[in-house]
Design an enzyme around this catalytic site. Structure first.
Site, PDB file in Angstrom:
ATOM      1  N   GLY A   1       0.788  -1.232   0.000  1.00  0.00           N
ATOM      2  CA  GLY A   1       0.000   0.000   0.000  1.00  0.00           C
ATOM      3  C   GLY A   1       0.817   1.278   0.000  1.00  0.00           C
ATOM      4  N   SER A   2       2.050   1.221  -0.533  1.00  0.00           N
ATOM      5  CA  SER A   2       2.840   2.462  -0.540  1.00  0.00           C
ATOM      6  C   SER A   2       2.256   3.481  -1.527  1.00  0.00           C
ATOM      7  CB  SER A   2       4.310   2.177  -0.846  1.00  0.00           C
ATOM      8  OG  SER A   2       4.484   1.758  -2.169  1.00  0.00           O
ATOM      9  N   ASN A   3       1.644   3.016  -2.589  1.00  0.00           N
ATOM     10  CA  ASN A   3       0.988   3.966  -3.511  1.00  0.00           C
ATOM     11  C   ASN A   3      -0.248   4.575  -2.871  1.00  0.00           C
ATOM     12  OD1 ASN A   3       2.303   4.175  -6.306  1.00  0.00           O
ATOM     13  ND2 ASN A   3       2.442   1.991  -5.820  1.00  0.00           N
TER      14      ASN A   3
ATOM     15  N   MET B   1      -3.799  -7.122  -6.860  1.00  0.00           N
ATOM     16  CA  MET B   1      -3.226  -8.185  -7.685  1.00  0.00           C
ATOM     17  C   MET B   1      -4.285  -9.206  -8.115  1.00  0.00           C
ATOM     18  SD  MET B   1      -0.387  -6.849  -7.962  1.00  0.00           S
ATOM     19  CE  MET B   1       0.921  -7.898  -8.575  1.00  0.00           C
ATOM     20  N   ARG B   2      -5.332  -8.689  -8.741  1.00  0.00           N
ATOM     21  CA  ARG B   2      -6.356  -9.583  -9.286  1.00  0.00           C
ATOM     22  C   ARG B   2      -6.744  -9.124 -10.677  1.00  0.00           C
ATOM     23  NH1 ARG B   2      -9.248 -13.257  -6.975  1.00  0.00           N
ATOM     24  NH2 ARG B   2     -11.089 -12.737  -8.179  1.00  0.00           N
TER      25      ARG B   2
ATOM     26  N   ASN C   1      -4.994   2.264 -13.204  1.00  0.00           N
ATOM     27  CA  ASN C   1      -4.052   1.282 -12.656  1.00  0.00           C
ATOM     28  C   ASN C   1      -2.637   1.844 -12.767  1.00  0.00           C
ATOM     29  OD1 ASN C   1      -3.172  -1.260 -11.636  1.00  0.00           O
ATOM     30  ND2 ASN C   1      -2.557  -1.851 -13.707  1.00  0.00           N
TER      31      ASN C   1
ATOM     32  N   HIS D   1       1.291   0.442 -13.217  1.00  0.00           N
ATOM     33  CA  HIS D   1       2.010  -0.771 -13.594  1.00  0.00           C
ATOM     34  C   HIS D   1       3.510  -0.488 -13.580  1.00  0.00           C
ATOM     35  CE1 HIS D   1       2.642  -4.670 -15.397  1.00  0.00           C
ATOM     36  NE2 HIS D   1       3.513  -4.090 -16.208  1.00  0.00           N
TER      37      HIS D   1
ATOM     38  N   SER E   1       4.066   3.281 -15.218  1.00  0.00           N
ATOM     39  CA  SER E   1       3.015   3.887 -16.053  1.00  0.00           C
ATOM     40  C   SER E   1       1.692   3.885 -15.302  1.00  0.00           C
ATOM     41  CB  SER E   1       2.806   3.068 -17.338  1.00  0.00           C
ATOM     42  OG  SER E   1       4.007   2.848 -18.045  1.00  0.00           O
TER      43      SER E   1
ATOM     44  N   THR F   1      -8.713  -1.172 -19.453  1.00  0.00           N
ATOM     45  CA  THR F   1      -9.652  -1.701 -20.446  1.00  0.00           C
ATOM     46  C   THR F   1      -9.587  -3.224 -20.292  1.00  0.00           C
ATOM     47  OG1 THR F   1      -7.900  -1.665 -22.101  1.00  0.00           O
ATOM     48  CG2 THR F   1      -9.357   0.254 -22.044  1.00  0.00           C
TER      49      THR F   1
ATOM     50  N   ASP G   1      -3.228  -4.941 -18.744  1.00  0.00           N
ATOM     51  CA  ASP G   1      -2.157  -3.925 -18.855  1.00  0.00           C
ATOM     52  C   ASP G   1      -2.113  -3.262 -20.231  1.00  0.00           C
ATOM     53  OD1 ASP G   1      -1.424  -4.610 -16.271  1.00  0.00           O
ATOM     54  OD2 ASP G   1       0.045  -6.091 -16.934  1.00  0.00           O
TER      55      ASP G   1
ATOM     56  N   GLU H   1       6.638   5.967  -8.899  1.00  0.00           N
ATOM     57  CA  GLU H   1       5.200   5.677  -8.781  1.00  0.00           C
ATOM     58  C   GLU H   1       4.542   6.644  -7.817  1.00  0.00           C
ATOM     59  OE1 GLU H   1       4.782   0.955  -9.864  1.00  0.00           O
ATOM     60  OE2 GLU H   1       4.777   1.486  -7.744  1.00  0.00           O
TER      61      GLU H   1
HETATM   62  C1  GAR Z   1       3.458  -1.318  -7.417  1.00  0.00           C
HETATM   63  O1  GAR Z   1       4.809  -1.335  -7.788  1.00  0.00           O
HETATM   64  C2  GAR Z   1       2.569  -1.456  -8.623  1.00  0.00           C
HETATM   65  O2  GAR Z   1       3.119  -0.868  -9.776  1.00  0.00           O
HETATM   66  C3  GAR Z   1       2.476  -2.948  -8.765  1.00  0.00           C
HETATM   67  O3  GAR Z   1       2.376  -3.414  -7.465  1.00  0.00           O
HETATM   68  C4  GAR Z   1       3.113  -2.576  -6.607  1.00  0.00           C
HETATM   69  C5  GAR Z   1       2.267  -2.264  -5.387  1.00  0.00           C
HETATM   70  O4  GAR Z   1       3.015  -1.592  -4.412  1.00  0.00           O
HETATM   71  N1  GAR Z   1       1.355  -3.315  -9.572  1.00  0.00           N
HETATM   72  C6  GAR Z   1       1.360  -4.328 -10.427  1.00  0.00           C
HETATM   73  O5  GAR Z   1       2.305  -5.070 -10.576  1.00  0.00           O
HETATM   74  C7  GAR Z   1       0.072  -4.515 -11.209  1.00  0.00           C
HETATM   75  N2  GAR Z   1       0.267  -5.418 -12.289  1.00  0.00           N
HETATM   76  P1  GAR Z   1       2.306  -0.902  -3.187  1.00  0.00           P
HETATM   77  O6  GAR Z   1       1.353  -1.955  -2.565  1.00  0.00           O
HETATM   78  O7  GAR Z   1       3.407  -0.563  -2.245  1.00  0.00           O
HETATM   79  O8  GAR Z   1       1.551   0.297  -3.665  1.00  0.00           O
END
Ligand code: GAR
Length: 224
Positions: A16-18, A94-95, A111, A113, A140, A145, A149, A178
């Site tokens: 959950g850092s994003n 991640m689903r 999203n 990626h 990105s 859609t 990805d 990100e």
């Molecule tokens: C992020 O790096 C994101 O780009 C990736 O999961 C990580 C989640 O980090 N997403 C994917 O790979 C989607 N295909 P976070 O939980 O620290 O935000």
């Protein structure tokens, strides 16, 4: 700040850092949005702790409690819509989402990626980038859609690949960018700049197609 803040839902599975970057950018007054719900499919996700600490409403919807993807996604949609969210932000969720879910949030589902799309779709991007000997990697933000990805890319930020990088050191650098571009994309959406064309092929900026994804250079990852 003009108008009401945009209600958004954030979906997570892990660290959950994003999510944290978006929470912090909203708190600093940089993003005119309010998080109405954080959903995780994983009860142990550290992101849930971050959400609770910020006083946000959280729901755990464990996919193993539903018989199939469609019924799980229906439950997700009900929870999101009941929260009043107008934008859905996938932040390490991640689903794979079913077509009815993606259709329901058409043009308001984002999203992030960990690659410079359209390169390196799918999983394990950092290890694959290293194995291919790339000198540049990145992240990105795109509209979602139905194809994985594959939706139109709103904004990208490159990072250098350095000698001696491991998937972990590279992932750390990608995370830094990100945390800049995801809040920025949410801000642009909340300010009403962003849209997706009816074919789901192009990003619209103030109603006009963007020829290329916007590029952001995060100086800290380029400093030696
Ligand atoms: C992020 O790096 C994101 O780009 C990736 O999961 C990580 C989640 O980090 N997403 C994917 O790979 C989607 N295909 P976070 O939980 O620290 O935000």
């Amino acid at each position: 700040m003009a108008g009401n803040p945009l209600p958004i839902a954030v979906l997570i599975s892990g660290n959950g850092s994003n999510l944290q970057a978006i929470i912090d950018a909203i708190a600093r007054g940089e993003v005119p949005a309010v998080i109405t719900l954080v959903v995780s499919n994983n009860a142990d996700a550290h992101g849930l702790e971050r959400a609770r600490r910020a006083g946000l409403p959280v729901r755990v919807l464990d996919h193993r409690d539903w018989p199939d993807r469609e019924s799980y996604d229906r439950a997700l949609m009900e929870a999101i819509d009941a929260s009043g969210a107008r934008l859905v932000v996938l932040a390490g969720f991640m689903r794979i989402l079913s077509d009815p879910f993606v259709e329901h949030y058409r043009g308001r589902l984002l999203n992030i990626h960990p690659s410079l799309l359209p390169r390196y779709k799918g999983l394990n991007t950092h290890a694959r980038v290293l194995a291919a000997g790339e000198r540049e990697h990145g992240a990105s933000v795109h509209f979602v859609t139905p194809a994985l990805d594959d939706g139109p890319v709103i904004v990208q930020a490159p990072v250098p690949v350095r000698p001696g990088d491991t998937p972990e050191t590279l992932a750390q650098r990608v995370h830094q960018v990100e945390h800049v571009i995801y809040p920025l994309a949410v801000k642009w959406f909340a300010e009403g700049h962003l849209g997706m064309d009816p074919e789901g092929k192009r990003v619209l900026w103030d109603g006009r197609p963007l020829d290329h994804p916007r590029q952001v250079r995060v100086e800290s990852v380029w400093a030696a």
